[in-house]
Motif scaffolding. Structure first.
Motif, PDB file in Angstrom:
ATOM      1  N   ALA A   1      -3.906 -26.408 -15.761  1.00  0.00           N
ATOM      2  CA  ALA A   1      -4.048 -25.554 -14.579  1.00  0.00           C
ATOM      3  C   ALA A   1      -4.924 -24.365 -14.969  1.00  0.00           C
ATOM      4  CB  ALA A   1      -2.685 -25.084 -14.094  1.00  0.00           C
ATOM      5  N   ASP A   2      -6.188 -24.398 -14.525  1.00  0.00           N
ATOM      6  CA  ASP A   2      -7.161 -23.371 -14.914  1.00  0.00           C
ATOM      7  C   ASP A   2      -7.279 -22.331 -13.803  1.00  0.00           C
ATOM      8  OD1 ASP A   2      -9.127 -21.880 -16.080  1.00  0.00           O
ATOM      9  OD2 ASP A   2     -10.681 -23.426 -16.003  1.00  0.00           O
ATOM     10  N   GLU A   3      -6.620 -21.187 -13.990  1.00  0.00           N
ATOM     11  CA  GLU A   3      -6.596 -20.104 -12.988  1.00  0.00           C
ATOM     12  C   GLU A   3      -6.182 -20.658 -11.622  1.00  0.00           C
ATOM     13  OE1 GLU A   3      -6.803 -17.058 -13.726  1.00  0.00           O
ATOM     14  OE2 GLU A   3      -8.124 -16.767 -15.445  1.00  0.00           O
ATOM     15  N   ALA A   4      -5.181 -21.523 -11.620  1.00  0.00           N
ATOM     16  CA  ALA A   4      -4.836 -22.262 -10.406  1.00  0.00           C
ATOM     17  C   ALA A   4      -4.135 -21.425  -9.352  1.00  0.00           C
ATOM     18  CB  ALA A   4      -3.948 -23.459 -10.771  1.00  0.00           C
ATOM     19  N   THR A   5      -3.705 -20.197  -9.701  1.00  0.00           N
ATOM     20  CA  THR A   5      -3.005 -19.364  -8.718  1.00  0.00           C
ATOM     21  C   THR A   5      -3.675 -18.020  -8.504  1.00  0.00           C
ATOM     22  OG1 THR A   5      -1.538 -18.393 -10.402  1.00  0.00           O
ATOM     23  CG2 THR A   5      -0.799 -20.423  -9.339  1.00  0.00           C
ATOM     24  N   THR A   6      -4.848 -17.818  -9.108  1.00  0.00           N
ATOM     25  CA  THR A   6      -5.467 -16.493  -9.104  1.00  0.00           C
ATOM     26  C   THR A   6      -5.794 -15.987  -7.705  1.00  0.00           C
ATOM     27  OG1 THR A   6      -6.390 -16.786 -11.308  1.00  0.00           O
ATOM     28  CG2 THR A   6      -7.471 -15.185  -9.902  1.00  0.00           C
ATOM     29  N   ALA A   7      -6.327 -16.849  -6.844  1.00  0.00           N
ATOM     30  CA  ALA A   7      -6.799 -16.384  -5.542  1.00  0.00           C
ATOM     31  C   ALA A   7      -5.752 -16.507  -4.439  1.00  0.00           C
ATOM     32  CB  ALA A   7      -8.045 -17.173  -5.146  1.00  0.00           C
ATOM     33  N   LEU A   8      -4.501 -16.807  -4.802  1.00  0.00           N
ATOM     34  CA  LEU A   8      -3.486 -17.058  -3.792  1.00  0.00           C
ATOM     35  C   LEU A   8      -2.680 -15.801  -3.476  1.00  0.00           C
ATOM     36  CD1 LEU A   8      -2.126 -20.483  -5.099  1.00  0.00           C
ATOM     37  CD2 LEU A   8      -3.870 -20.086  -3.345  1.00  0.00           C
ATOM     38  N   ASP A   9      -2.158 -15.737  -2.255  1.00  0.00           N
ATOM     39  CA  ASP A   9      -1.296 -14.639  -1.856  1.00  0.00           C
ATOM     40  C   ASP A   9       0.007 -14.677  -2.639  1.00  0.00           C
ATOM     41  OD1 ASP A   9      -3.162 -14.032   0.228  1.00  0.00           O
ATOM     42  OD2 ASP A   9      -2.351 -15.728   1.308  1.00  0.00           O
ATOM     43  N   ALA A  10       0.729 -13.544  -2.632  1.00  0.00           N
ATOM     44  CA  ALA A  10       1.918 -13.410  -3.465  1.00  0.00           C
ATOM     45  C   ALA A  10       2.958 -14.485  -3.176  1.00  0.00           C
ATOM     46  CB  ALA A  10       2.522 -12.015  -3.265  1.00  0.00           C
ATOM     47  N   THR A  11       3.256 -14.719  -1.904  1.00  0.00           N
ATOM     48  CA  THR A  11       4.288 -15.705  -1.582  1.00  0.00           C
ATOM     49  C   THR A  11       3.833 -17.114  -1.916  1.00  0.00           C
ATOM     50  OG1 THR A  11       3.473 -15.708   0.701  1.00  0.00           O
ATOM     51  CG2 THR A  11       5.381 -14.330   0.221  1.00  0.00           C
ATOM     52  N   VAL A  12       2.561 -17.424  -1.644  1.00  0.00           N
ATOM     53  CA  VAL A  12       2.029 -18.755  -1.942  1.00  0.00           C
ATOM     54  C   VAL A  12       1.970 -18.957  -3.454  1.00  0.00           C
ATOM     55  CG1 VAL A  12       0.066 -20.312  -1.646  1.00  0.00           C
ATOM     56  CG2 VAL A  12       0.710 -18.753   0.199  1.00  0.00           C
ATOM     57  N   GLN A  13       1.526 -17.920  -4.165  1.00  0.00           N
ATOM     58  CA  GLN A  13       1.463 -18.011  -5.622  1.00  0.00           C
ATOM     59  C   GLN A  13       2.843 -18.284  -6.213  1.00  0.00           C
ATOM     60  OE1 GLN A  13       1.285 -14.531  -8.326  1.00  0.00           O
ATOM     61  NE2 GLN A  13      -0.780 -15.260  -8.801  1.00  0.00           N
TER      62      GLN A  13
ATOM     63  N   ALA B   1       1.481  -5.108  -6.075  1.00  0.00           N
ATOM     64  CA  ALA B   1       1.632  -4.139  -7.152  1.00  0.00           C
ATOM     65  C   ALA B   1       0.472  -3.151  -7.149  1.00  0.00           C
ATOM     66  CB  ALA B   1       1.719  -4.855  -8.499  1.00  0.00           C
ATOM     67  N   VAL B   2      -0.736  -3.644  -6.892  1.00  0.00           N
ATOM     68  CA  VAL B   2      -1.901  -2.768  -6.813  1.00  0.00           C
ATOM     69  C   VAL B   2      -1.790  -1.845  -5.606  1.00  0.00           C
ATOM     70  CG1 VAL B   2      -4.396  -2.709  -6.409  1.00  0.00           C
ATOM     71  CG2 VAL B   2      -3.438  -4.300  -8.076  1.00  0.00           C
ATOM     72  N   VAL B   3      -1.417  -2.394  -4.459  1.00  0.00           N
ATOM     73  CA  VAL B   3      -1.259  -1.578  -3.251  1.00  0.00           C
ATOM     74  C   VAL B   3      -0.213  -0.491  -3.478  1.00  0.00           C
ATOM     75  CG1 VAL B   3      -0.467  -1.622  -0.843  1.00  0.00           C
ATOM     76  CG2 VAL B   3      -2.068  -3.354  -1.671  1.00  0.00           C
ATOM     77  N   ALA B   4       0.891  -0.854  -4.124  1.00  0.00           N
ATOM     78  CA  ALA B   4       1.945   0.123  -4.386  1.00  0.00           C
ATOM     79  C   ALA B   4       1.451   1.260  -5.267  1.00  0.00           C
ATOM     80  CB  ALA B   4       3.136  -0.561  -5.045  1.00  0.00           C
ATOM     81  N   ALA B   5       0.508   0.951  -6.167  1.00  0.00           N
ATOM     82  CA  ALA B   5       0.029   1.945  -7.118  1.00  0.00           C
ATOM     83  C   ALA B   5      -1.057   2.848  -6.550  1.00  0.00           C
ATOM     84  CB  ALA B   5      -0.487   1.254  -8.378  1.00  0.00           C
ATOM     85  N   VAL B   6      -1.872   2.350  -5.613  1.00  0.00           N
ATOM     86  CA  VAL B   6      -3.059   3.133  -5.217  1.00  0.00           C
ATOM     87  C   VAL B   6      -3.044   3.608  -3.764  1.00  0.00           C
ATOM     88  CG1 VAL B   6      -4.444   1.891  -6.920  1.00  0.00           C
ATOM     89  CG2 VAL B   6      -4.466   1.142  -4.533  1.00  0.00           C
ATOM     90  N   CYS B   7      -2.162   3.054  -2.919  1.00  0.00           N
ATOM     91  CA  CYS B   7      -2.224   3.367  -1.492  1.00  0.00           C
ATOM     92  C   CYS B   7      -1.151   4.369  -1.085  1.00  0.00           C
ATOM     93  CB  CYS B   7      -2.070   2.093  -0.657  1.00  0.00           C
ATOM     94  SG  CYS B   7      -3.414   0.916  -0.900  1.00  0.00           S
TER      95      CYS B   7
ATOM     96  N   ARG C   1      10.053  -8.359   3.239  1.00  0.00           N
ATOM     97  CA  ARG C   1      10.987  -8.564   2.126  1.00  0.00           C
ATOM     98  C   ARG C   1      10.577  -9.774   1.283  1.00  0.00           C
ATOM     99  NH1 ARG C   1      14.856  -6.787   6.122  1.00  0.00           N
ATOM    100  NH2 ARG C   1      15.405  -8.927   6.720  1.00  0.00           N
ATOM    101  N   GLU C   2      10.117 -10.838   1.930  1.00  0.00           N
ATOM    102  CA  GLU C   2       9.660 -12.015   1.199  1.00  0.00           C
ATOM    103  C   GLU C   2       8.421 -11.695   0.355  1.00  0.00           C
ATOM    104  OE1 GLU C   2       8.161 -16.626   2.010  1.00  0.00           O
ATOM    105  OE2 GLU C   2       8.480 -15.272   3.696  1.00  0.00           O
ATOM    106  N   LEU C   3       7.476 -10.957   0.920  1.00  0.00           N
ATOM    107  CA  LEU C   3       6.276 -10.559   0.178  1.00  0.00           C
ATOM    108  C   LEU C   3       6.640  -9.754  -1.054  1.00  0.00           C
ATOM    109  CD1 LEU C   3       3.504  -9.364   2.688  1.00  0.00           C
ATOM    110  CD2 LEU C   3       3.383 -11.291   1.122  1.00  0.00           C
ATOM    111  N   ILE C   4       7.522  -8.780  -0.876  1.00  0.00           N
ATOM    112  CA  ILE C   4       7.881  -7.893  -1.970  1.00  0.00           C
ATOM    113  C   ILE C   4       8.625  -8.664  -3.053  1.00  0.00           C
ATOM    114  CG2 ILE C   4       9.335  -5.911  -2.570  1.00  0.00           C
ATOM    115  CD1 ILE C   4       8.563  -4.744   0.185  1.00  0.00           C
ATOM    116  N   ALA C   5       9.507  -9.568  -2.658  1.00  0.00           N
ATOM    117  CA  ALA C   5      10.230 -10.376  -3.632  1.00  0.00           C
ATOM    118  C   ALA C   5       9.283 -11.235  -4.462  1.00  0.00           C
ATOM    119  CB  ALA C   5      11.255 -11.264  -2.924  1.00  0.00           C
ATOM    120  N   ALA C   6       8.199 -11.690  -3.849  1.00  0.00           N
ATOM    121  CA  ALA C   6       7.235 -12.565  -4.540  1.00  0.00           C
ATOM    122  C   ALA C   6       6.238 -11.779  -5.373  1.00  0.00           C
ATOM    123  CB  ALA C   6       6.495 -13.422  -3.526  1.00  0.00           C
ATOM    124  N   GLY C   7       5.909 -10.543  -4.930  1.00  0.00           N
ATOM    125  CA  GLY C   7       4.768  -9.866  -5.521  1.00  0.00           C
ATOM    126  C   GLY C   7       5.037  -8.595  -6.281  1.00  0.00           C
ATOM    127  N   LEU C   8       6.255  -8.082  -6.273  1.00  0.00           N
ATOM    128  CA  LEU C   8       6.538  -6.832  -6.996  1.00  0.00           C
ATOM    129  C   LEU C   8       7.592  -7.045  -8.066  1.00  0.00           C
ATOM    130  CD1 LEU C   8       6.582  -4.150  -4.146  1.00  0.00           C
ATOM    131  CD2 LEU C   8       4.832  -4.491  -5.877  1.00  0.00           C
TER     132      LEU C   8
END
Length: 494
Positions: free
Chosen positions: A172-184, A451-457, A487-494
């Motif tokens: 799996a070569d960078e197979a999840t890099t471009a995916l959204d948090a929940t999809v990833q 995580a990036v949004v939480a840090a810079v926005c 809540r689903e986004l945050i659980a997947a991405g933070l």
């Protein structure tokens, strides 16, 4: 016996050694990750295991065994018998990897046809494979073409295709890099389950959070060599090598900075809607405050980019209004600077052209161009290079310098750091923070990386299916999300 056994792997292109003495083992039922910055040799190493090196590359290995087969000296015809049957690839860009003219079912069936498997019941086996990777309604999706599937669905279809000939090893070569948090998160769970079922999985990534979720062991590469290896928990918590330490530090969650003080309203958006073949944005209402950073998050197809394009005037709303309190100079920084910058022009010419469009007198343009490069952290000598001669981070800095040529008051950034390595991403975010302070910029930051949004926005909009389902100050929304999707986004991405 290891499903992958490599000793002394070396790869050179044009006389330059890019992979130097790699030893690698992956056992059945194990997921091993290779991490490192762009140019470290991760993907070259992975592709050597599939006999898929670029033209002009020369590979040697003391030992190279895949699923027990000696592949060190195979010809291309020999590799064709191995590729797909013993080892298969899941690439990063499923839309590019899947034939746009072929239905998904035919794509998944192709490895079976190549290796003469499941004659007489391939259609049945295709549906079973699509169901095994949790693709909804597999009978219907087998009849779809790639553009009719979401990004996550395409990646699942690609995984099904990789599994079609029952290989012992998946790369799996960078197979999840471009995916959204929940999809990833769902794809990582799938990859982990594939390893747990007994296959060897080699996971190439620059995303340490993904590696933590899926891998048993990790190898850290730098300039073609492995500088550290070990169990994921051990390497991530107590790295011994200074380079590994820098990668781990850069990938750690960034501290939430104190939000900027509320300011006057710069933009009022009221009940804005936009439709293409289907609704893209529905009844969006929010305010943008001067000097603050607004994050827009959501899955692919949620309407984030369409909303951003309306903010910069590239798209006009079908209904509602965007009311600026005063005229504003607005610039966009694209996700893919390689596509945004003219490949035929040098970086200096691209920036100079932007200065000309901004009305800067001819005699002042060379000095202004050099000043913009310096402000973006680039050496003036890079102005003589074309985009493909720069690294990903350098290209993104050049794109920012070009956007600054118009002296904007508002900067809209569409996924500006999603494809960057952890250390490069950290430096890019520091650059944006500095530019915002020095230039008093207002920013709109479109991202799937929470995580990036939480840090810079300062503020955030959460979008789903074109609708803003939640909005407010970042600290409040992420600490106490009210909507189930948030809540689903945050659980997947933070």
């Amino acid at each position: 016996m290891s499903a992958v056994h490599v000793r002394g792997l070396r790869i050179a292109i044009d006389g330059r050694t890019l992979v130097d003495g790699i030893d690698l083992d992956v056992a059945a039922g194990e997921c091993v990750a290779i991490v490192g910055e762009s140019g470290a040799g991760k993907s070259l190493t992975a592709r050597a295991l599939l006999g898929m090196l670029p033209d002009g590359a020369r590979m040697t290995a003391d030992e190279l065994r895949i699923d027990g087969a000696d592949t060190a000296g195979l010809s291309e015809s020999g590799w064709r018998s191995v590729r797909g049957r013993r080892i298969a690839l899941i690439s990063q860009d499923a839309l590019a990897a899947l034939d746009p003219l072929r239905r998904i079912g035919r794509e998944v069936a192709e490895p079976m046809q190549i290796h003469g498997l499941h004659r007489g019941r391939r259609e049945e086996h295709v549906v079973q494979l699509l169901a095994s990777v949790a693709l909804p309604d597999p009978e219907r999706r087998a009849r779809d073409r790639p553009h009719e599937l979401s990004g996550g669905m395409r990646q699942r279809a690609l995984i099904a295709s990789a599994l079609a000939a029952d290989p012992a090893v998946l790369v799996a070569d960078e197979a999840t890099t471009a995916l959204d948090a929940t999809v990833q998160a769902r794809i990582l769970t799938l990859l982990r389950s594939i390893a747990d079922e007994g296959r060897a999985v080699l996971f190439i990534s620059h995303d340490f959070a993904a590696v933590r979720r899926v891998a048993d062991r990790v190898l850290v590469m730098r300039e073609g060599r492995i500088v550290e290896r070990g169990p994921v928990a051990e390497v991530m918590s107590s790295p011994r090598d200074a380079y590994t330490q820098a990668l781990v530090d850069a990938s750690a969650p960034r501290a939430h900075r104190a939000p900027r003080e509320p300011s006057d309203v710069l933009l009022q958006v009221r009940d804005v809607s936009k439709r293409f073949e289907r609704p893209a944005v529905v009844g969006a209402s929010f305010t943008l405050q001067r000097g603050r950073t607004l994050g827009i998050v959501g899955e692919s197809g949620s309407g984030k980019t369409t909303l951003a394009r309306m903010l910069i005037g590239v798209e006009a709303p079908d209904a509602g209004r965007l009311q600026w309190t005063s005229p504003q100079r607005i610039q966009l920084v694209h996700q893919n600077p390689l596509g945004a910058l003219d490949p035929r022009w040098t970086i200096g010419r691209s920036i100079t052209e932007a200065l000309q469009a901004a009305g800067v007198p001819r005699g002042e343009r060379p000095r202004a161009m050099a000043s913009l490069l310096a402000e973006a952290g680039l050496d003036e000598r890079l102005s003589l290079r074309r985009p493909r001669e720069l690294s990903g981070g350098q290209r993104q800095r050049a794109a920012i310098a070009r956007a600054l040529a118009a002296d904007p008051q508002v900067l809209v950034l569409d996924e500006p750091v999603s494809a960057l390595d952890p250390t490069v991403r950290a430096r890019m975010l520091e650059l944006l923070a500095r530019l915002q302070t020095e230039r008093l910029l207002t920013m709109v930051f479109v991202s799937h990386d929470l995580a990036v949004v939480a840090a810079v926005c300062d503020d955030v909009l959460v979008m789903r299916d074109g609708v803003i389902v939640e909005q407010g100050a970042v600290a409040e929304v992420f600490a106490e999300p009210r909507h189930p999707f948030t809540r689903e986004l945050i659980a997947a991405g933070l």
